[in-house]
Structures are given as structure tokens and as C-alpha cells.
Design a protein around this motif. Structure first.
Motif, short mmCIF file in Angstrom:
data_model
loop_
_atom_site.label_atom_id
_atom_site.label_comp_id
_atom_site.label_asym_id
_atom_site.label_seq_id
_atom_site.Cartn_x
_atom_site.Cartn_y
_atom_site.Cartn_z
N ALA A 101 0.83 -1.21 0.00
CA ALA A 101 0.00 0.00 0.00
C ALA A 101 0.86 1.26 0.00
O ALA A 101 0.45 2.31 -0.52
CB ALA A 101 -0.94 0.00 1.21
N LEU B 10 -6.18 -3.51 0.42
CA LEU B 10 -5.33 -2.75 -0.50
C LEU B 10 -6.19 -1.90 -1.43
O LEU B 10 -5.87 -0.73 -1.67
CB LEU B 10 -4.45 -3.71 -1.31
CG LEU B 10 -3.57 -3.04 -2.37
CD1 LEU B 10 -2.58 -2.08 -1.72
CD2 LEU B 10 -2.84 -4.10 -3.20
N CYS C 295 0.66 2.52 6.20
CA CYS C 295 1.38 2.19 4.97
C CYS C 295 2.88 2.33 5.21
O CYS C 295 3.32 3.19 5.99
CB CYS C 295 0.99 3.14 3.83
SG CYS C 295 -0.74 3.10 3.35
#
Length: 445
Positions: free
Chosen positions: A279, A336, A305
Motif C-alpha cells: 500500500a 489494499l 502504509c
């Protein structure tokens, strides 16, 4: 043997990363129980009472083994493992596998449907100048070591054949259209990604000095991709998937592509930290929130992330991003997608979801599967693995619901929808669904 144990056995023997049509891989975190003074049963009951999301231990649990409790009373994602079983799971999820590397299902009057082929596995690589096996193939017979040809008239017949073959013995399969595939069982390191353009492709195989390395393979080219468009396949969120993904994004930027198709079809999930790392490529180099979890007491945990400082390993906002998904797109894959949507990297209309044929749906219904068509699976719950210090046994329990970075969206039992794409089956030889999806994408870019 209970049904959950059978799934584990099949996975270990055949190196199936996710059992065909079950899609139960989920987020995993590992926690240790420090209380050494209680019995195995008490440890399990206390752990369920403290952490299991969907309720408290029931009086019916009394005098029942932890294995039976997990199988009979807990949700489908919760499991009990012996120490030895858990060691096998950890080894497999790290990418270290053995077998030939396939997932399959038997379909009456059609043969053995190959639903998954693990990257860098014996099945994927093939041998004797014959093609590697790919999802969507139908296998009707095979032989081991050049011996008698065995027709696969049932799932048990195929399973028994594979189980009877030792490591290093050559297996030759014949498909319904007469194509021959050769491979041998053995140890291998799984790879989880590949990248294709209209002229070439890249994926990961064993390197001379150990581990996996990136290799260019012209056979991976997808000739019908439009100019400037690349296709990235991501199979699961295990092992080296995050590092592979980052390297392929760097390659994507190096060849100056401007559109990216990410294929998450039948990607049932994996480890949350792998999802966080991937991500990061869509989060502008910042440690933005990847997802949020809330347990049964309302306690929140934030998952960030990864901070990707190298711009070459990030996907710029100017890139047209598309995602392919289906009923097997679950868990980490859906998380995601949520991060990409919330941070403006992905427009919801650019999520293309499989719309299955009547033939495929009519086969699925009798299997007892909860058919989800034109949407993703809808797994918005998280599992944690609790290890008993004294015995090494493990309870994997559903412990929380998960939310997209907006803090509101939970796709559990809902899934993600998008633009439907007609699909004859989960996969087809030559991937006709991908060709249809690229037709839709070409019109948009």
C-alpha cells in the motif's frame, strides 16, 4: 479427520497456497500466551473468551478438544493447530514450499480444473521444453516416471495419484486439448508477482546465489495491451510479495508506462504487514493509514502504509490504475483496494469485477459455496494467532473487524463492486476475461 485439518493436509502435500474456491486466507498477527500455569484446555478457553470476536465460550465446549471447538463452534476463519502443523503453515507462508505448486478442483465430465499455479513452482516452470502449467487448464490424465497412464475420474483419483509420487519423480499431465505438461515434485521458493507489457515481461525465479531474482521473460508479454499499459499480477500477500511488488513498480516506471492493471483475481489475502508495504507504493511516500481494526470491546489498532522514500518505487497519481477482482479477491486484497481508493490512486469505476457464466455458477451452487458474483468476497475481519508457550499449539481466532482508511467502510459480507466483466470460469486457458477487461480499459485510456 475434520474438514479444517483436511484443508491443512492438502495444502502441505500439494503446496496449494489457497484451497480452490474456499478463499479463507486472512490477516494474521501472532501473539503469545504467557500463562504457563493452566492446562491446554483452559488456555484455549481463556484465549477465546478474551479475544474471539463473535462471542464467548459456550457451556457445550466442556470436555471438548480445542481442535473440535475450532471446527464445530468457531467461525470458518478460526483454526486450531498443533505445534507441528503451525510450523508447516509458517514455513509455507514464508514462501518455502514443497510439492508441485497447484490448486485444483474436479468437475464432472470436464476433468481436473487448475485454479492456481504457484510462481516459481515445478508446475509453473515445467520441464523438457514443455510449457509450464497455468490456471484455467483442464487435466484429464497423467503418468509418473513414464509408467501407466491414469485417468482422473474423480478428485480422489487425482489426489491419490499426486500423493503416491515421490520427490524427483517426473510427472506428466495431459490436458483436455491434448497439451502435455512435465514437472517433478520438490522443494521450491514461491514467487507471487509478474509484470507484463505488450512486448515483454518480468518475474522472479531462483538465482544462482540463492533466493529469488528478477528475470525478463518475453513469453510473459500480453500482446493486446495498449501502448504504455502494463499488467501486474499479484497472487497473495505472503513471502517476498512486497519486495517483488516494489521491484516491479520500479521496472514499470523505468519503462515509462502510464497505465497499470493490477490483477487481484483469486488473491485471498495473507499477512497484514505485506499489505502495508505494498500500500505504501500508493501513499505518496507517507506513512498514511492503510487500515483500521476494531475488536469486540471497541479498541482500535491502526496499521500504517510503509513509507516508500524511493519515488521510483511509488505509483504516481498521474498513472491510470485499474484493478481486476473476482469472488476470490478477499481480505488483504480488499484492504489494499480500500487504501488505493481512499488515497485517490484508484477510481471505483476502474475496479473490474468478474461476472461469471451460468455454467460456472451452476457448478458452484451444488458445491455448497456461498456464490458471490460481480463482487469481491467481502472479508472484513482480521485473524490473530495465539501461541501456547507450554505446548507450542496455536489458536488462530477472528479478533476484529477491519475498516478502510476512512474509518467507516467495512466490506465484510458486502464486498467491493465495480464494472462487470464476463467470465466463463474462474480462469480460462488464454485468459479470455483479461482480454475483455483490456478492451474496456483501452476505451478508457
Amino acid at each position: 479427520m475434520n474438514s479444517k485439518k483436511m484443508n491443512i493436509t492438502v495444502s502441505v502435500l500439494l503446496a496449494i497456497a489457497i484451497a480452490a474456491l474456499s478463499f479463507v486466507a486472512g490477516f494474521l498477527t501472532e501473539r503469545f500466551s504467557a500463562d504457563r500455569s493452566v492446562s491446554s484446555y483452559e488456555w484455549g478457553i481463556n484465549t477465546i473468551r478474551d479475544y474471539y470476536y463473535f462471542g464467548q465460550p459456550d457451556e457445550e465446549y466442556a470436555q471438548t478438544s480445542l481442535s473440535a471447538i475450532a471446527d464445530k463452534y468457531l467461525d470458518r476463519y478460526s483454526e486450531y493447530y498443533t505445534k507441528e502443523e503451525y510450523e508447516q503453515v509458517i514455513k509455507s507462508n514464508s514462501g518455502s514450499k514443497s510439492g508441485i505448486g497447484i490448486g485444483y478442483a474436479f468437475v464432472e465430465n470436464k476433468g481436473v480444473f487448475i485454479s492456481k499455479v504457484v510462481g516459481n513452482s515445478p508446475a509453473y516452470l515445467g520441464k523438457k521444453n514443455k510449457p509450464g502449467l497455468r490456471p484455467g487448464e483442464w487435466i484429464v490424465s497423467g503418468n509418473a516416471g513414464g509408467g501407466k497412464e491414469v485417468e482422473f475420474t474423480s478428485q480422489d483419483a487425482f489426489y491419490d495419484f499426486i500423493s503416491s509420487v515421490g520427490d524427483g519423480v517426473e510427472i506428466e499431465f495431459t490436458s483436455a486439448d491434448g497439451t502435455s505438461y512435465s514437472m517433478s515434485k520438490g522443494e521450491y521458493t514461491a514467487s507471487y508477482t509478474s509484470l507484463s507489457t505488450s512486448s515483454t515481461g518480468w518475474t522472479f525465479h531462483d538465482s544462482a546465489d540463492g533466493g529469488l531474482a528478477l528475470y525478463e521473460e518475453s513469453s510473459l508479454a500480453v500482446s493486446y495491451l495498449p501502448e504504455g499499459c502494463a499488467y501486474l499480477k499479484l497472487d497473495q500477500f505472503y513471502g517476498t510479495a512486497a519486495n517483488e511488488f516494489a521491484s516491479l513498480i520500479e521496472k514499470f516506471n523505468a519503462v515509462k508506462c502510464t497505465s497499470l492493471i493490477i490483477d487481484l483475481r483469486s488473491n485471498g489475502g495473507g499477512y497484514v504487514n505485506v499489505m502495508q508495504d505494498i500500500a505504501g507504493s500508493f501513499a505518496d511516500g507517507q506513512e498514511k493509514l492503510a487500515m483500521l481494526s476494531r475488536d469486540k470491546k471497541g479498541r482500535e489498532e491502526k496499521f500504517k502504509c510503509k513509507k516508500v522514500t524511493d519515488a521510483n518505487r511509488r505509483v504516481d497519481k498521474s498513472v491510470n490504475v485499474f484493478v481486476l477482482a473476482n469472488a476470490g479477491t478477499a481480505s488483504a486484497s480488499e484492504a489494499l483496494i480500500g487504501a488505493m481508493v481512499c488515497y485517490g490512486a484508484l477510481d471505483r469505476k476502474n475496479i473490474l469485477v468478474s461476472n461469471y457464466s451460468d455454467e460456472y455458477l451452476s457448478w458452484l451452487y451444488p458445491t455448497g459455496e456461498d456464490v458471490k458474483n460481480s463482487r469481491t468476497f467481502g472479508k472484513g475481519i482480521m485473524q490473530s494467532s495465539f501461541v501456547n508457550y507450554s505446548t507450542g499449539e496455536v489458536l488462530k481466532l477472528t479478533t476484529a473487524k477491519i475498516y478502510w482508511p476512512d474509518g467507516k467502510t467495512c466490506i465484510h459480507d458486502v464486498g467491493v463492486t465495480g464494472t462487470p466483466v464476463d467470465a466463463e470460469w474462474e480462469w480460462t486457458k488464454g485468459d479470455g476475461e483479461l482480454q475483455k477487461a483490456v478492451g474496456i480499459i483501452s476505451a478508457r485510456i
